[in-house]
Design a protein around this motif. Structure first.
Motif, PDB file in Angstrom:
ATOM      1  N   TYR A   1      44.863  42.960  29.601  1.00  0.00           N
ATOM      2  CA  TYR A   1      44.967  44.261  30.271  1.00  0.00           C
ATOM      3  C   TYR A   1      44.548  44.083  31.719  1.00  0.00           C
ATOM      4  O   TYR A   1      43.532  43.442  31.989  1.00  0.00           O
ATOM      5  CB  TYR A   1      44.079  45.269  29.548  1.00  0.00           C
TER       6      TYR A   1
ATOM      7  N   ARG B   1      49.638  46.327  30.526  1.00  0.00           N
ATOM      8  CA  ARG B   1      49.170  45.510  29.411  1.00  0.00           C
ATOM      9  C   ARG B   1      49.962  44.216  29.371  1.00  0.00           C
ATOM     10  O   ARG B   1      51.058  44.135  29.921  1.00  0.00           O
ATOM     11  CB  ARG B   1      49.320  46.285  28.115  1.00  0.00           C
TER      12      ARG B   1
ATOM     13  N   ILE C   1      44.398  45.888  35.829  1.00  0.00           N
ATOM     14  CA  ILE C   1      44.355  47.131  36.607  1.00  0.00           C
ATOM     15  C   ILE C   1      44.370  46.779  38.086  1.00  0.00           C
ATOM     16  O   ILE C   1      43.779  45.780  38.503  1.00  0.00           O
ATOM     17  CB  ILE C   1      43.071  47.934  36.313  1.00  0.00           C
TER      18      ILE C   1
ATOM     19  N   GLN D   1      35.285  55.709  25.985  1.00  0.00           N
ATOM     20  CA  GLN D   1      35.264  54.646  24.989  1.00  0.00           C
ATOM     21  C   GLN D   1      36.517  54.650  24.122  1.00  0.00           C
ATOM     22  O   GLN D   1      36.954  53.630  23.640  1.00  0.00           O
ATOM     23  CB  GLN D   1      34.010  54.813  24.102  1.00  0.00           C
TER      24      GLN D   1
ATOM     25  N   TYR E   1      35.237  43.491  32.944  1.00  0.00           N
ATOM     26  CA  TYR E   1      36.376  43.222  33.796  1.00  0.00           C
ATOM     27  C   TYR E   1      35.983  42.204  34.857  1.00  0.00           C
ATOM     28  O   TYR E   1      34.874  42.233  35.374  1.00  0.00           O
ATOM     29  CB  TYR E   1      36.859  44.500  34.498  1.00  0.00           C
TER      30      TYR E   1
ATOM     31  N   TYR F   1      43.091  48.408  41.661  1.00  0.00           N
ATOM     32  CA  TYR F   1      42.230  49.417  42.249  1.00  0.00           C
ATOM     33  C   TYR F   1      42.408  49.431  43.765  1.00  0.00           C
ATOM     34  O   TYR F   1      42.682  48.398  44.375  1.00  0.00           O
ATOM     35  CB  TYR F   1      40.751  49.125  41.955  1.00  0.00           C
TER      36      TYR F   1
ATOM     37  N   ASP G   1      47.899  50.466  35.879  1.00  0.00           N
ATOM     38  CA  ASP G   1      47.500  49.413  34.962  1.00  0.00           C
ATOM     39  C   ASP G   1      48.728  48.844  34.250  1.00  0.00           C
ATOM     40  O   ASP G   1      49.822  49.402  34.314  1.00  0.00           O
ATOM     41  CB  ASP G   1      46.477  49.915  33.938  1.00  0.00           C
TER      42      ASP G   1
ATOM     43  N   PHE H   1      41.263  53.859  40.630  1.00  0.00           N
ATOM     44  CA  PHE H   1      42.353  53.373  39.774  1.00  0.00           C
ATOM     45  C   PHE H   1      43.708  53.731  40.371  1.00  0.00           C
ATOM     46  O   PHE H   1      43.942  54.866  40.803  1.00  0.00           O
ATOM     47  CB  PHE H   1      42.199  54.017  38.393  1.00  0.00           C
TER      48      PHE H   1
ATOM     49  N   MET I   1      41.696  52.527  25.979  1.00  0.00           N
ATOM     50  CA  MET I   1      41.732  51.220  26.638  1.00  0.00           C
ATOM     51  C   MET I   1      42.138  51.505  28.060  1.00  0.00           C
ATOM     52  O   MET I   1      43.297  51.489  28.425  1.00  0.00           O
ATOM     53  CB  MET I   1      42.746  50.304  25.954  1.00  0.00           C
ATOM     54  N   ASP I   2      41.177  51.773  28.854  1.00  0.00           N
ATOM     55  CA  ASP I   2      41.461  52.343  30.153  1.00  0.00           C
ATOM     56  C   ASP I   2      40.558  51.709  31.185  1.00  0.00           C
ATOM     57  O   ASP I   2      39.544  51.110  30.873  1.00  0.00           O
ATOM     58  CB  ASP I   2      41.163  53.840  30.098  1.00  0.00           C
ATOM     59  N   GLY I   3      40.894  51.918  32.411  1.00  0.00           N
ATOM     60  CA  GLY I   3      40.026  51.413  33.454  1.00  0.00           C
ATOM     61  C   GLY I   3      38.843  52.330  33.676  1.00  0.00           C
ATOM     62  O   GLY I   3      38.693  53.362  33.054  1.00  0.00           O
ATOM     63  N   TYR I   4      38.015  51.903  34.581  1.00  0.00           N
ATOM     64  CA  TYR I   4      36.837  52.668  34.928  1.00  0.00           C
ATOM     65  C   TYR I   4      37.161  53.773  35.916  1.00  0.00           C
ATOM     66  O   TYR I   4      38.126  53.705  36.670  1.00  0.00           O
ATOM     67  CB  TYR I   4      35.823  51.780  35.656  1.00  0.00           C
TER      68      TYR I   4
ATOM     69  N   ARG J   1      33.654  54.985  31.609  1.00  0.00           N
ATOM     70  CA  ARG J   1      34.968  55.024  30.967  1.00  0.00           C
ATOM     71  C   ARG J   1      34.863  55.748  29.642  1.00  0.00           C
ATOM     72  O   ARG J   1      33.794  55.847  29.039  1.00  0.00           O
ATOM     73  CB  ARG J   1      35.541  53.622  30.778  1.00  0.00           C
TER      74      ARG J   1
ATOM     75  N   GLU K   1      26.771  46.452  31.033  1.00  0.00           N
ATOM     76  CA  GLU K   1      27.468  47.606  30.489  1.00  0.00           C
ATOM     77  C   GLU K   1      26.650  48.202  29.365  1.00  0.00           C
ATOM     78  O   GLU K   1      26.096  47.473  28.530  1.00  0.00           O
ATOM     79  CB  GLU K   1      28.864  47.212  29.986  1.00  0.00           C
TER      80      GLU K   1
END
Lengths: 113, 112
Positions: B32, B51, B34, A96, B100, B36, B49, B46, A99-102, A94, A48
């Motif tokens: 967290y 938490r 997710i 920055q 991830y 997919y 998601d 996506f 707080m999220d997925g790709y 993503r 990353e």
């Protein structure tokens, strides 16, 4: 807005060669990650990048390397290709700040013969 | 199209039925998660998601359930449609990292 763009889509290389794959993230995304996807191992994290710095690295040999440019575009390089490097290489970006997925690109299918 | 995985567990459901896809995650500290969806020839997309301070979250036709006690996630798809046919992956975020870990995936086949 445009999604994550990976080039080329398909590539065939010979054992021992090296290859460079390219990824353009979503505009404004500064974090770019690379994954290798194979039928046997699934999605494996490679590395990353954020602001041209590698922040995390997966458990891959040193033949796998990458870099990120000031415009957030990223490249990954595989040297001395082996048959086992045949895989789908996925780039993901993503935001920055979240707080999220790709968001993934469609990948580059590399075949080593 | 490209094959995502040749040895994935497969769930076959009739069109219109509900689907439940399960995933066991590895790290009890993961905070967290997710889900997919990956269609042939495409990258993962996506879906939803959740938490770790929640145990349920609903989206459009999808619901994710989180059971931290047994480190288990599930994805429920209501009224499954042919367009839902794909491989589904869960992913967990490793706390303190930007990394991830993805599950091995489940192939969903929708039967007409």
């Amino acid at each position: 807005k445009a999604g994550v763009t990976q080039t080329p889509r398909y590539l065939i290389k010979t054992r021992g060669q090296q290859v460079t794959l390219s990824c353009s993230p979503i505009s404004g995304h500064r974090s770019v990650s690379w994954y290798q996807q194979t039928p046997g191992q699934g999605l494996q994290f490679l590395f990353e990048y954020f602001s041209e710095t590698q922040r995390n690295k997966g458990n891959f040999p040193g033949r796998f390397s990458g870099r990120q440019f000031s415009n957030s575009r990223s490249e990954m390089n595989v040297s001395t290709l082996e048959l086992g490097d045949s895989a789908l290489y996925l780039c993901a970006s993503r935001d920055q700040g979240r707080m999220d997925g790709y968001t993934f690109g469609s990948g580059t299918r590399l075949t080593v013969v | 199209g490209e094959s995502v995985g040749l040895h994935l567990p497969t769930l076959s459901v009739q069109e219109g039925d509900n689907s439940i896809i399960n995933c066991a995650y590895s790290n009890s500290a993961s905070d967290y998660f997710i889900w997919y969806k990956q269609e042939s020839g495409k990258g993962p997309q996506f879906i939803i998601d959740i938490r770790s301070n929640m145990d349920k979250r609903q989206g459009q036709r999808v619901t994710v359930l989180l059971n931290k006690t047994v480190k288990h996630l599930s994805l429920q798809i209501a009224a499954t449609q042919p367009g839902d046919s794909a491989v589904y992956f869960c992913a967990e975020n490793i706390p303190g990292t930007y990394k991830y870990i993805f599950g091995t995936g489940t192939r969903l086949k929708v039967l007409a």
